[in-house]
Design a protein around this motif. Sequence first.
Motif, PDB file in Angstrom:
ATOM      1  N   MET A  91      53.309 -13.171  14.137  1.00 48.81           N
ATOM      2  CA  MET A  91      51.977 -13.252  14.715  1.00 48.81           C
ATOM      3  C   MET A  91      51.091 -12.159  14.108  1.00 48.81           C
ATOM      4  O   MET A  91      51.400 -10.981  14.213  1.00 48.81           O
ATOM      5  N   LYS A  92      50.016 -12.549  13.454  1.00 52.05           N
ATOM      6  CA  LYS A  92      49.150 -11.583  12.805  1.00 52.05           C
ATOM      7  C   LYS A  92      48.187 -10.959  13.810  1.00 52.05           C
ATOM      8  O   LYS A  92      47.658 -11.645  14.671  1.00 52.05           O
ATOM      9  N   PRO A  93      47.954  -9.667  13.661  1.00 49.76           N
ATOM     10  CA  PRO A  93      46.924  -9.070  14.515  1.00 49.76           C
ATOM     11  C   PRO A  93      45.551  -9.578  14.092  1.00 49.76           C
ATOM     12  O   PRO A  93      45.331  -9.914  12.930  1.00 49.76           O
ATOM     13  N   ARG A  94      44.673  -9.659  15.027  1.00 51.76           N
ATOM     14  CA  ARG A  94      43.334 -10.156  14.697  1.00 51.76           C
ATOM     15  C   ARG A  94      42.584  -9.145  13.845  1.00 51.76           C
ATOM     16  O   ARG A  94      42.844  -7.950  13.901  1.00 51.76           O
ATOM     17  N   ARG A  95      41.634  -9.620  13.101  1.00 47.94           N
ATOM     18  CA  ARG A  95      40.932  -8.764  12.145  1.00 47.94           C
ATOM     19  C   ARG A  95      40.019  -7.755  12.830  1.00 47.94           C
ATOM     20  O   ARG A  95      39.661  -6.751  12.240  1.00 47.94           O
ATOM     21  N   TRP A  96      39.631  -7.992  14.058  1.00 49.81           N
ATOM     22  CA  TRP A  96      38.666  -7.115  14.716  1.00 49.81           C
ATOM     23  C   TRP A  96      39.319  -5.957  15.449  1.00 49.81           C
ATOM     24  O   TRP A  96      38.638  -5.051  15.913  1.00 49.81           O
ATOM     25  N   ILE A  97      40.637  -5.922  15.550  1.00 45.88           N
ATOM     26  CA  ILE A  97      41.303  -4.865  16.312  1.00 45.88           C
ATOM     27  C   ILE A  97      41.167  -3.505  15.612  1.00 45.88           C
ATOM     28  O   ILE A  97      40.824  -2.512  16.244  1.00 45.88           O
TER      29      ILE A  97
END
Length: 41
Positions: free
Chosen positions: A1-7
């Motif tokens: 599961m990839k972390p979202r780009r905005w984190i």
Amino acid sequence: MKPRRWILPLLVAAVLAATALAYRHPAVMIQISEQIWACFG
């Protein structure tokens, strides 16, 4: 599961905002510097 780009940008912005707010209170900066100095003393 990839972390979202905005984190990561949100985390960086939060750290910068906290730093800017800390500079508004000189006593906080003095306390932090004394705690850092105590680590080496």
